[in-house]
Design an enzyme around this catalytic site. Structure first.
Site, PDB file in Angstrom:
ATOM      1  N   GLY A 229      -6.973  -1.997   1.664  1.00  0.00           N
ATOM      2  CA  GLY A 229      -7.199  -0.656   1.160  1.00  0.00           C
ATOM      3  C   GLY A 229      -8.172  -0.637   0.003  1.00  0.00           C
ATOM      4  O   GLY A 229      -8.454   0.416  -0.568  1.00  0.00           O
TER       5      GLY A 229
ATOM      6  N   THR B 194      -5.699  -7.892  -1.687  1.00  0.00           N
ATOM      7  CA  THR B 194      -5.197  -7.923  -3.051  1.00  0.00           C
ATOM      8  C   THR B 194      -3.771  -8.447  -3.082  1.00  0.00           C
ATOM      9  O   THR B 194      -2.885  -7.916  -2.414  1.00  0.00           O
ATOM     10  CB  THR B 194      -5.242  -6.516  -3.671  1.00  0.00           C
ATOM     11  OG1 THR B 194      -6.567  -6.000  -3.529  1.00  0.00           O
ATOM     12  CG2 THR B 194      -4.878  -6.560  -5.140  1.00  0.00           C
TER      13      THR B 194
ATOM     14  N   ASP C  20      -3.919  -8.909   4.313  1.00  0.00           N
ATOM     15  CA  ASP C  20      -4.258  -8.040   3.197  1.00  0.00           C
ATOM     16  C   ASP C  20      -5.113  -8.850   2.228  1.00  0.00           C
ATOM     17  O   ASP C  20      -5.202 -10.072   2.333  1.00  0.00           O
ATOM     18  CB  ASP C  20      -2.961  -7.568   2.533  1.00  0.00           C
ATOM     19  CG  ASP C  20      -3.217  -6.649   1.356  1.00  0.00           C
ATOM     20  OD1 ASP C  20      -4.156  -5.847   1.433  1.00  0.00           O
ATOM     21  OD2 ASP C  20      -2.484  -6.746   0.364  1.00  0.00           O
TER      22      ASP C  20
END
Length: 1194
Positions: A677, A396, A394
């Site tokens: 995302g 963030t 990921d």
């Protein structure tokens, strides 16, 4: 409240109706809000856990042997020798699994028992989350988590707006806006009106699409369209909104968050899977040996056994030679089963547990900032950490801190900000290292740091360009100000980039105070100035810029614009040539330091010209045909002939050690894929900042097709660029050629020259993961050095991981810190959770957890590599010693009439694996290391043997088997030959069965002890105690069991009375033991010596250097600093959705007007970090120093 939730099987829609709970006549088909992430419950634990454990072939194998040992006609070993360790292993594993699942249940209960205010019987009542039903109306307050997927009905904000944070869903901490239907926002907080709400929602069936919702609300004889902007999803947090009311649309497992959560899977390592195969092979090998010995027994019984029947008083019919062979077969299966003793699996679990404690106790993986140590949550996967090929991360909260800091700027051709130290400027640097004094600005934040005093001086001197620059930063943005209860000013930002720029302007004296739909008020060096907002030109993916048109108090109309330099520079007036050249150089310098950049420009507008333009804009806004194109054309018309002011440089702060970690992982041939995302632009910027993307790459492919055909075409064009049009490659959608294509992918991957990167957004990824395109996607991605997937849903993250797992046959690791990473973590072979800012969902679903991404390199390159190295060494030695121990029975069978008589004393067979040889091999498996931890980090290439599975594979297994067979041959035939026709020193015959057994047992213990001493690379006190202590223990137990005292107590169990004392006093016996040991060990010593001298591996060379360093105590050199050159990149969130410009100018998000002044200011602290030194050159030099005049082989 009562809800009616009908979802017919196979249908695509759900019908939801809300009315009062007291109306009992309504049929209720509802879904509660309880969630389950655990695997077992009280009733299912035993059957499911036993089923999972007996999927391990070895457990099934030992159960089968246990059944055989219960048959007295064929068993020469007692049944408890198998059942006790089998039950022990199964019980230990079951307790561990139960403990893991207990914590999952505990986490579920914590979530399910959270409280929410639910409207029941006309009043608000506290209710547990798990009792919330579809159709219930819930009241949320500021900073509360959303319990279920809600239809927003009303809120405390104007026009039914509310602000939410979606970090648990997509990793973004930026606030997002949701707004209720105007017809429901009028309900406000009126409980009586809300209680009478009886709308019917006709909506889509539960699904995992986070960015999409379609439905219709039917209420008061009208229908209202519903979309994602009207829905608040479970996992969001309500921010900066006092309260809101919502109706539950989906609950529990139907919520989009849970739809994106993958199931907890039973994970096994590749070594476990290989062991299953090897156990089957070994069993087949034992069957072959058993058949050979059974045939021998039948022949012996037929030809020789008849001579003994009269002597043994057997009748002719009592024993048939075929039946004798049949029984002998099963007897030998039992005797020879010690090739794979169950103690092997006990030892494996102990070793894994030891490795887990080493990780838990590692102080270098302890994060003092949060007092968080590393934690092993699954103890059965440690050696898999040494075989990782793909890391899915990921962004963030994992790679970044999601904190933006204003670092530098270029104004009118001059750089302001931090300056790099040079030898001739040390005195000046001492002054510059002192951060600027903002005491003259009483509203400045003391935590804001800026180290260039020249900018402060320019502001004080009234430099008009500097003032205009800061004025633009304070005016051109979408930030929303609000005052908290103490009167402090707080900024709500759509993008953290904007927050950094507006905060910098505020601290430098240009303070954004308030806004209305028509005005913007700022405080310029203590003076309040209100600007009339005439137009707001919002940003989007194509424009990559935003502008505002304002009228100042003097009546001048100005257009202020900021955006990507590549776009804005094309809009400049020709007179900007000189400043354009300087600013362009400055932008390149900023980008080379990994900073996110924006160009800043303005334009003076004529009043008449603006009125004409604005009239055309109004006409375009009400047009029905080509509305967007006409508006875009008018934006282009007015955003020209701009005057360049300068540029900004903002640092998106990476977590400490990220660059070093990424570099080391890359050097270890571990491919890092970023699945986020977040926005495309932000993901690209982080890629450059982490050195995953560089200007040296041949090409960066961006896949952004909007249809399946476009995506497939873009993928194939990219493949042509990589492979060359002349190179033929298989058609991705040809199912019959999938195997050949994947083989070609592996071959071409080795031959592709140049570095490539692939960037793909979630919309395109959805098409690329379809069967027609996924092979093309996988083939292209595997050819690329870096892959970045942005705007992806949690389920798409898991699908990407599954794609690589299935088709690449590679070991994968997923790392993340939020609930949106749970599916990915569960899908990968290894799941790592970071205990970050987004809760503990990722940690609870993970196999390993720690607080910082930088610890990943230590987890893999040190603990993972050591665990794999130790486990492989342990398995090689274990198979060797047990083949050597067991196959002696096979050779003895030819000299004992194939009678299934054991060559050793039965007690020696029982104690060999659990006493005599268990501790030395455990010590090696737990403590051994080939090179030090520092060398493991300094030379990441050492990690590659694990990826290639070189240390333990089928070939290594056969070598160990051959070594064991040779040793067993020496162990049996050297004593047999020596004892064939010999007498002792006293003239008595010593070639009896008991003396022969003691001689072979003693030789075996000494041989395997010497062998493990040769195999041990890292000696500790424990190794010495266990190895030499085991030999001492053997002799102690041997003399005790052969003593007269124990024979008198247990005459049937200890028949070898006095034999040890008699045999081991003979010089011949010790000469035989010595000859057997030398014969068994010397070939191994000679082979290893020649191999290390003639064909040293990289490990061998580093070990030699390590020994030399230990003697010389050479000081370690510091790593050189290296600045990375990189292309400039816009730091603005241009890849985000359309901005809030229309929302701002409409006034929907404005509260009642307040005083523009505020007694205090507040900002989020931003901490600057220094750049991590580049490791590439240093590591290359290290490897080169190892390989002087040597051939390096892995």
């Amino acid at each position: 409240m009562i809800c009616l939730h009908i979802a017919l099987q196979g249908s695509t829609e759900s019908l939801l109706r809300r009315s009062e709970r007291k109306y009992k006549e309504i049929v209720i088909v509802d879904q509660d809000n309880r969630i389950h992430t655990s695997k077992y419950n009280v009733l299912t634990f035993l059957p499911i856990n036993l089923f999972e454990q007996f999927q391990r072939v070895a457990n099934a194998y030992f159960l089968f042997l246990l059944i055989l040992q219960l048959i007295p006609e064929i068993s020469s070993l007692t049944w408890f020798t198998t059942i006790v360790p089998l039950v022990l292993v199964i019980t230990m594993t079951a307790v561990k699994d139960a403990t893991d699942d207990y914590f999952r249940h505990k986490s579920d209960n914590q979530v399910n028992n959270r409280q929410s205010e639910v409207l029941i019987d006309g009043k608000l009542q506290n209710e547990k989350w798990m009792n919330v039903k579809v159709g219930d109306i819930i009241k949320l307050e500021n900073n509360q988590f959303v319990a279920a997927d809600l239809l927003l009905l009303s809120s405390s904000e104007p026009h039914g707006l509310c602000y939410i944070e979606t970090a648990e869903l997509d990793g973004e901490t930026n606030l997002k806006v949701r707004h209720a239907l105007s017809v429901t926002s009028e309900l406000g907080a009126d409980i009586s009106r809300l209680a009478k709400f009886d709308g019917i929602v006709d909506c889509e069936a539960p699904n995992n699409k986070l960015d999409k919702f379609t439905g219709v609300l039917s209420w008061i004889d009208s229908k209202y369209s519903l979309n994602n902007e009207k829905i608040i999803l479970r996992g969001c947090v309500l921010r900066n909104t006092s309260w809101c009311f919502g109706m539950v649309i989906f609950a529990g497992p139907d919520t989009k968050l849970m739809q994106n959560s993958g199931k907890t899977k039973f994970k096994r390592t590749s070594i476990d899977r290989l062991m299953n195969t090897l156990v089957l092979w070994i069993f087949g090998f034992l069957v072959c040996l058993g058949i050979i010995l059974a045939i021998g027994n039948s022949i012996w019984e037929q030809q020789v056994g008849d001579q003994f029947r009269a002597f043994l008083f057997w009748n002719e019919e009592e024993k048939n030679f075929v039946f004798s062979g049949f029984l002998t077969f099963w007897s030998y299966v039992i005797i020879l089963n010690t090739v794979v003793p169950i103690s092997l699996y006990v030892s494996v679990e102990v070793i894994r547990l030891g490795h887990s404690y080493f990780i838990n106790w590692d102080r270098k993986m302890y994060y003092a900032g949060k007092a968080t140590p590393a934690e092993v949550r699954t103890t059965t996967l440690n050696e898999e950490l040494g075989q990782i090929e793909y890391v899915f991360s990921d962004k963030t909260g994992t790679l970044t801190q999601n904190i933006m800091t204003f670092k530098k700027c270029s104004i009118n051709g001059k750089i302001y900000g931090e300056v790099h130290e040079e030898p001739s400027q040390k005195i000046e640097m001492i002054k510059k290292k002192e951060h600027a004094d903002f005491s003259a600005n009483p509203k400045a934040d003391s935590k804001f740091q800026f180290f260039d005093h020249n900018l402060i001086e320019s502001i004080k001197l009234g430099d008009p360009k500097v003032h205009e620059f800061l004025r633009l930063l304070a005016l051109c943005h979408t930030v929303m100000p609000e005052e908290n209860s103490t009167g402090q000013l707080i900024y709500q930002v759509q993008s953290p980039d904007e927050g950094a720029l507006v905060t910098a302007a505020r601290n430098l004296g240009f303070i954004f105070k308030s806004r209305t739909p028509e005005t913007i008020t700022i405080e310029e060096l203590g003076t309040l100035v209100t600007y009339q907002l005439l137009a707001f030109l919002d940003f989007n993916n194509i424009r990559k810029r935003m502008s505002v048109i304002v009228r100042n108090p003097e009546g001048q109309i100005k257009l202020y614009s900021k955006g990507a330099d590549t776009i804005l520079f094309e809009k400049l007036h020709p007179s900007n040539e000189d400043i354009l050249s300087l600013t362009s150089d400055h932008l390149s310098e900023f980008a080379g330091e990994g900073l996110r950049t924006l160009a800043i420009a303005y334009r003076d507008l004529d009043d008449m010209y603006f009125k004409q333009w604005y009239k055309m804009l109004e006409d375009a806004n009400i047009a029905t045909d080509e509305r967007d194109e006409r508006i875009a054309g008018l934006y282009e018309e007015i955003e020209r002939d701009l005057m360049l002011l300068g540029a900004t440089a903002v640092e998106d702060e990476l977590q400490e050690g990220v660059i070093e970690t990424v570099t080391n992982l890359s050097l270890a041939n571990i491919k890092l894929w970023v699945l986020t995302g977040d926005k495309q632009e932000t993901a690209i910027n982080i890629g450059y900042a982490c050195n995953m993307l560089t200007d040296d790459m041949n090409e960066v492919f961006v896949i952004a097709g909007n249809t399946a055909g476009e995506v497939l075409e873009e993928l194939r064009k990219a493949k042509e660029n990589v492979f060359g049009e002349s190179r033929s490659f298989p058609n991705g959608h040809a199912v019959c050629e999938k195997k050949q294509q994947l083989e070609l992918c592996s071959i071409v991957e080795e031959t592709v020259t140049g570095d490539y990167a692939l960037i793909i957004n979630g919309h395109s990824l959805a098409y690329a993961l379809e069967s027609d395109a996924k092979n093309d996607l996988l083939e292209l991605a595997c050819m690329c050095k870096t892959v970045v997937c942005c705007r992806v849903t949690p389920l798409q993250k898991a699908q990407v991981v599954e794609l690589v797992k299935k088709h690449r046959n590679a070991v994968t690791l997923a790392i993340g810190d939020g609930a949106n990473d749970v599916s990915m973590i569960k899908s990968a072979h290894i799941g790592v959770g970071i205990s970050g800012q987004e809760g503990l969902q990722a940690v609870l679903a993970s196999d390993y957890s720690f607080a910082q991404f930088k610890f990943l390199q230590r987890l893999l390159l040190v603990h993972g590599r050591w665990s794999y190295f130790r486990m492989c060494k342990f398995l090689c030695y274990f198979f060797y010693k047990n083949f050597a121990f067991t196959l002696v029975h096979f050779w003895f069978g030819f000299f004992c009439g194939f009678s299934a008589q054991t060559v050793y004393d039965q007690w020696f067979i029982t104690l060999f694996n659990i006493v005599y040889t268990s501790l030395p091999v455990l010590a090696m498996g737990v403590f051994d290391q080939d090179v030090s931890e520092q060398n493991s980090l300094d030379c990441p290439q050492l990690y590659e043997p694990g990826q290639l599975n070189l240390l333990f594979n089928k070939r290594k297994f056969f070598i160990c088997v051959a070594h064991g067979i040779y040793t067993s041959f020496a162990l049996f035939f050297i004593p047999y030959g020596a004892f064939y026709d010999v007498a002792g020193a006293d003239g008595q015959h010593i070639a009896d069965y008991q003396s022969f057994a003691v001689t072979m047992a003693t030789s075996l213990v000494i041989v395997v002890s010497v062998q493990i001493a040769l195999d041990t690379s890292y000696w500790t006190v424990i190794n010495h105690i266990f190895i030499w202590g085991s030999i001492a223990t053997y002799f102690s137990i041997l003399f005790a069991m052969h003593s007269k005292g124990i024979f008198e107590i247990f005459p049937n169990q200890f028949p070898f009375v006095g034999n040890a004392g008699h045999s081991l006093t003979e010089k011949l016996i010790w000469l035989v033991v010595l000859l057997t040991t030398v014969t068994s060990v010397m070939p191994v010593v000679a082979f290893r010596f020649l191999k290390v001298d003639l064909y040293p591996t990289l490990t061998d060379q580093i070990r030699q250097r390590q020994k030399a360093q230990k003697k010389a105590r050479l000081p370690r050199s510091r790593r050189p600093q290296a600045r990375r050159s990189s292309s400039r990149r816009s730091g603005y969130a241009f890849a985000h959705q359309e901005g809030y410009g229309e929302l701002i100018t409409s006034g929907k998000n404005m509260r009642a007007k307040k005083s523009p002044s505020a007694p205090g200011l507040e900002k989020t602290p931003y901490n600057s970090t220094s750049w991590i030194e580049n490791l590439c050159k240093k590591t290359t030099d290290t490897v080169n120093s190892f390989s002087q005049d040597k051939t390096v082989k892995l």
